[in-house]
Design an enzyme around this catalytic site. Structure first.
Site, PDB file in Angstrom:
ATOM      1  N   ASP A   1       0.839  -1.194   0.000  1.00 28.83           N
ATOM      2  CA  ASP A   1       0.000   0.000   0.000  1.00 28.83           C
ATOM      3  C   ASP A   1       0.882   1.255   0.000  1.00 28.83           C
ATOM      4  OD1 ASP A   1      -2.450   1.345   0.071  1.00 28.83           O
ATOM      5  OD2 ASP A   1      -2.672   1.158   2.238  1.00 28.83           O
TER       6      ASP A   1
ATOM      7  N   HIS B   1      -8.745   8.782   4.857  1.00 29.71           N
ATOM      8  CA  HIS B   1      -8.058   7.721   5.594  1.00 29.71           C
ATOM      9  C   HIS B   1      -8.354   7.854   7.089  1.00 29.71           C
ATOM     10  CE1 HIS B   1      -5.326   7.827   1.982  1.00 29.71           C
ATOM     11  NE2 HIS B   1      -5.559   6.534   2.103  1.00 29.71           N
TER      12      HIS B   1
ATOM     13  N   HIS C   1      -9.534   4.300  -1.519  1.00 30.31           N
ATOM     14  CA  HIS C   1      -8.853   4.358  -0.229  1.00 30.31           C
ATOM     15  C   HIS C   1      -9.780   5.008   0.796  1.00 30.31           C
ATOM     16  CE1 HIS C   1      -4.621   3.269  -1.345  1.00 30.31           C
ATOM     17  NE2 HIS C   1      -5.152   3.455  -2.544  1.00 30.31           N
TER      18      HIS C   1
END
Length: 278
Positions: free
Chosen positions: A82, A179, A207
């Site tokens: 990632d 995030h 994401h």
């Protein structure tokens, strides 16, 4: 089942219109929770780690464990790196055996992101490894100086040219996700996502999957997303399980946390529609 390449898994998801979960792992219990959940649901899955997690689990410890678990799994499993920002770390990842990597140039200028992504794509492809890149910026992460990334929405008009110039295999898009823990209710720009999907053929990545509603996930998958990254929700599930049993021994705590992480993974795989798709 043999270790799979992420492209194989995502192209099938794109063809059959379902989402595949990506989950970060920093220890054996997380790896086991993810694989057991995927096997229980007969679902493909992607596991991996990120540059920011290397102080907890260095490549030489975590990657062999992930690769071994993937090879022994009864369902397709891909091992992916990632968010990674530094060239040297990416080269270490290629040597470690990842089937795909993510170079995140979203903190750079658009032109630098293009040039660096293209250079890394050439190296990765030369080793048979796929490359994920980000266009725009998903907020919530911080750089080494502690500066938090700002949200920059992906411009649909730039997506095709970005993929053509860089040679990236997968495109991470910014459509309103964040995030980590959401500080307010997310409002996703699904029309923007559909415009990006119409402009490019490459698998699209979301994401900031932790904290979204079932409807959010379903709308993004319907809009063209095939890979959904989740980490925070899994960590929070383990944290809650341990908080509910403060009397638990260390060994019992490990089992409680693993089972909670497995349940969180099962929930996501069901929502993404990947159950029964292995």
């Amino acid at each position: 089942m043999a270790l799979y390449n992420m492209k194989e898994i995502l192209l099938d998801a794109q063809k059959r219109a379902y989402g595949v979960g990506y989950f970060n792992a920093v220890n054996l219990e997380m790896i086991r929770a993810y694989i057991e959940a995927a096997e229980e649901l007969d679902s493909p899955i992607i596991i991996g780690t990120a540059e920011a997690l290397l102080p907890i689990a260095p490549f030489e410890w975590i990657v062999p464990a992930m690769l071994d678990a993937a090879r022994r799994a009864r369902v397709p499993v891909a091992v992916h790196l990632d968010h990674t920002y530094h060239f040297n770390t990416l080269m270490q990842a290629l040597r470690a055996g990842f089937g795909s990597i993510m170079y995140d140039g979203s903190r750079e200028s658009h032109e630098d992101n293009l040039q660096h992504s293209a250079a890394i794509a050439r190296i990765a492809h030369g080793m048979g490894v796929g490359l994920e890149c980000e266009l725009g910026s998903v907020s919530g992460l911080s750089d080494e100086a502690g500066h938090e990334d700002k949200m920059v929405y992906t411009e649909p008009s730039e997506a095709a040219a970005f993929l053509e110039r860089t040679g990236a295999d997968f495109l991470a898009v910014s459509i309103g996700t964040v995030h980590g823990v959401y500080k307010a209710e997310p409002h996703l720009d699904i029309p923007r996502l559909k415009q990006i999907r119409a402009a490019v053929d490459a698998p699209l990545v979301l994401h900031g999957g932790s904290g979204l509603s079932d409807a959010d996930f379903q709308n993004t998958i319907a809009g063209g997303i095939v890979k959904i990254n989740v980490f925070t929700d899994v960590i929070l599930a383990a944290k809650r399980a341990l908080a509910e049993h403060p009397e638990a021994s260390y060994n019992d705590g490990i089992c409680l946390a693993r089972e909670a992480m497995k349940e969180a993974t099962l929930e996501k795989l069901r929502i993404f529609g990947s159950a029964g798709k292995a």
